[in-house]
Design a protein around this motif. Structure first.
Motif, mmCIF file in Angstrom:
data_model
loop_
_atom_site.group_PDB
_atom_site.id
_atom_site.type_symbol
_atom_site.label_atom_id
_atom_site.label_comp_id
_atom_site.label_asym_id
_atom_site.label_seq_id
_atom_site.Cartn_x
_atom_site.Cartn_y
_atom_site.Cartn_z
ATOM 1 N N ILE A 231 0.853 -1.188 0.000
ATOM 2 C CA ILE A 231 0.000 0.000 0.000
ATOM 3 C C ILE A 231 0.889 1.239 0.000
ATOM 4 O O ILE A 231 1.758 1.380 0.859
ATOM 5 N N PRO A 232 0.733 2.134 -0.947
ATOM 6 C CA PRO A 232 1.666 3.266 -1.091
ATOM 7 C C PRO A 232 1.593 4.269 0.057
ATOM 8 O O PRO A 232 0.545 4.460 0.686
ATOM 9 N N TYR A 233 2.727 4.895 0.295
ATOM 10 C CA TYR A 233 2.846 5.961 1.283
ATOM 11 C C TYR A 233 3.578 7.119 0.630
ATOM 12 O O TYR A 233 4.647 6.930 0.034
ATOM 13 N N ASN A 234 3.021 8.312 0.708
ATOM 14 C CA ASN A 234 3.629 9.499 0.117
ATOM 15 C C ASN A 234 3.968 10.486 1.225
ATOM 16 O O ASN A 234 3.074 11.105 1.811
ATOM 17 N N PRO A 235 5.250 10.645 1.545
ATOM 18 C CA PRO A 235 5.623 11.538 2.655
ATOM 19 C C PRO A 235 5.273 12.998 2.406
ATOM 20 O O PRO A 235 5.179 13.787 3.353
ATOM 21 N N GLU A 236 5.059 13.364 1.160
ATOM 22 C CA GLU A 236 4.728 14.758 0.842
ATOM 23 C C GLU A 236 3.286 15.103 1.209
ATOM 24 O O GLU A 236 2.974 16.255 1.539
ATOM 25 N N THR A 237 2.428 14.102 1.187
ATOM 26 C CA THR A 237 0.995 14.377 1.390
ATOM 27 C C THR A 237 0.362 13.578 2.521
ATOM 28 O O THR A 237 -0.710 13.956 3.011
ATOM 29 N N ASP A 238 0.986 12.491 2.935
ATOM 30 C CA ASP A 238 0.371 11.605 3.921
ATOM 31 C C ASP A 238 0.895 11.858 5.327
ATOM 32 O O ASP A 238 2.033 12.314 5.512
ATOM 33 N N VAL A 239 0.087 11.539 6.322
ATOM 34 C CA VAL A 239 0.523 11.652 7.709
ATOM 35 C C VAL A 239 1.556 10.562 7.988
ATOM 36 O O VAL A 239 1.616 9.545 7.286
ATOM 37 N N TYR A 240 2.350 10.775 9.015
ATOM 38 C CA TYR A 240 3.349 9.776 9.396
ATOM 39 C C TYR A 240 2.636 8.469 9.722
ATOM 40 O O TYR A 240 1.668 8.458 10.493
ATOM 41 N N PRO A 241 3.080 7.355 9.144
ATOM 42 C CA PRO A 241 2.309 6.112 9.255
ATOM 43 C C PRO A 241 2.378 5.402 10.598
ATOM 44 O O PRO A 241 1.633 4.449 10.824
ATOM 45 N N TYR A 242 3.267 5.876 11.486
ATOM 46 C CA TYR A 242 3.385 5.232 12.788
ATOM 47 C C TYR A 242 3.109 6.225 13.909
ATOM 48 O O TYR A 242 4.042 6.746 14.534
ATOM 49 N N PRO A 243 1.843 6.533 14.179
ATOM 50 C CA PRO A 243 1.537 7.375 15.336
ATOM 51 C C PRO A 243 1.929 6.642 16.614
ATOM 52 O O PRO A 243 2.243 5.447 16.586
ATOM 53 N N VAL A 244 1.927 7.336 17.715
ATOM 54 C CA VAL A 244 2.370 6.746 18.985
ATOM 55 C C VAL A 244 1.627 5.448 19.286
ATOM 56 O O VAL A 244 2.228 4.470 19.750
ATOM 57 N N GLU A 245 0.333 5.418 18.992
ATOM 58 C CA GLU A 245 -0.445 4.218 19.318
ATOM 59 C C GLU A 245 -0.105 3.026 18.431
ATOM 60 O O GLU A 245 -0.537 1.898 18.703
ATOM 61 N N ALA A 246 0.672 3.253 17.374
ATOM 62 C CA ALA A 246 1.105 2.148 16.514
ATOM 63 C C ALA A 246 2.337 1.444 17.086
ATOM 64 O O ALA A 246 2.679 0.335 16.661
ATOM 65 N N MET A 247 3.006 2.068 18.048
ATOM 66 C CA MET A 247 4.230 1.495 18.604
ATOM 67 C C MET A 247 3.969 0.146 19.253
ATOM 68 O O MET A 247 2.997 -0.034 19.967
ATOM 69 N N ASP A 248 4.864 -0.787 18.973
ATOM 70 C CA ASP A 248 4.858 -2.059 19.689
ATOM 71 C C ASP A 248 6.306 -2.359 20.078
ATOM 72 O O ASP A 248 6.862 -1.669 20.927
#
Length: 275
Positions: A231-248
């Motif tokens: 699934i594509p991720y674009n750092p120019e337009t997308d939010v950071y994909p690992y918010p704090v709640e994504a941490m494991d």
């Protein structure tokens, strides 16, 4: 007999209160090692590192941090005379993940045995270990295999993206670098902290999810492994994909969280308590 048992018991109690001799530890590694005592590098997503955790569990351990972000075994070998490695009782070497990404050739055990130079992993490790032995030929040496890693996005510069280990880089898998580390440890009878195969840190628990745009709707969705692969991720337009709640086990797909550092430390404590 009772008197002998009493004396033996008294000696056992008194011995337990004798302080352990300081165990000096030089920790050699990359950004994962560096992150210990540098919480700002993670924007304070972590508070401790594996060295702090070890020192807490074994109070007589005193460490020096020789972690350098982005360094490979080659970079470490080329700079080993310049970074202030000191005489110590224990040395740990924790490298490999950057070697895989930049494509440093692994080489063969012959490169290690013949000290062929720093152009391969095996050769570079020989340079590092030769330096350690020149400082203290009786030192304990712990080799650490690289951690498993999923897709990495730099928290401080989201344009920096590195694929996960689920596909090879230039035809080579991260596991092959772990295997090389294991082979050196076996040949030299070094202690081994096998983080890749035995830590329990893996693709499933590196992060809870990646927050990405649904390709069909454009709406953000939290994707678990392996759903997020491709699934594509674009750092120019997308939010950071690992918010704090994504941490494991990691906070960015690669670097350990406090939870991940605790796992590493537990394996090292088990080894160091034998020294």
């Amino acid at each position: 007999m009772k008197r002998l048992l009493l004396v033996f018991g008294l000696l056992t109690v008194l011995t337990a209160f004798i302080p352990k001799k300081e165990l000096k530890w030089e920790a050699i590694g990359d950004s994962i090692t560096y992150s210990n005592s540098h919480p700002e590098a993670s924007q304070h997503r972590i508070s401790v590192g594996y060295m702090d955790d070890v020192a807490k569990a074994i109070p007589y351990v005193q460490y020096n941090n020789h972690g350098y972000p982005g360094w490979t075994a080659k970079a470490m070998a080329e700079n080993i005379e310049k970074i202030g490695i000191e005489k110590a009782d224990v040395y740990s070497i924790f490298l490999g993940t950057n070697d895989w990404w930049v494509g440093l050739p692994i080489g063969t055990m012959t490169d290690y045995e013949n000290a062929t130079g720093n152009e391969t992993v095996y050769g570079a490790y020989r340079t590092i270990i030769n330096k350690i032995r020149s400082l203290n030929p009786d030192a304990k040496i712990i080799l650490m295999t690289p951690l498993q890693r999923t897709e990495y996005v730099d928290l401080n510069n989201p344009k920096v993206y590195i694929q996960g280990q689920f596909k090879p880089k230039d035809g080579v898998y991260l596991s092959q670098y772990a295997d090389a580390t294991k082979a050196i440890a076996k040949a030299e009878h070094f202690e081994l902290a096998d983080l890749y195969y035995k830590s329990g840190i893996n693709l499933k628990n590196a992060v809870h999810f990646r927050r990405l745009r649904d390709p069909k709707t454009g709406e953000y969705k939290d994707y678990k492994y392996p759903e997020y692969i491709g699934i594509p991720y674009n750092p120019e337009t997308d939010v950071y994909p690992y918010p704090v709640e994504a941490m494991d086990m990691t906070y960015d797909g690669l670097h350990p969280s406090d939870k991940g550092h605790a796992v590493i430390a537990k394996m090292l404590v088990k080894i160091m308590k034998k020294f």
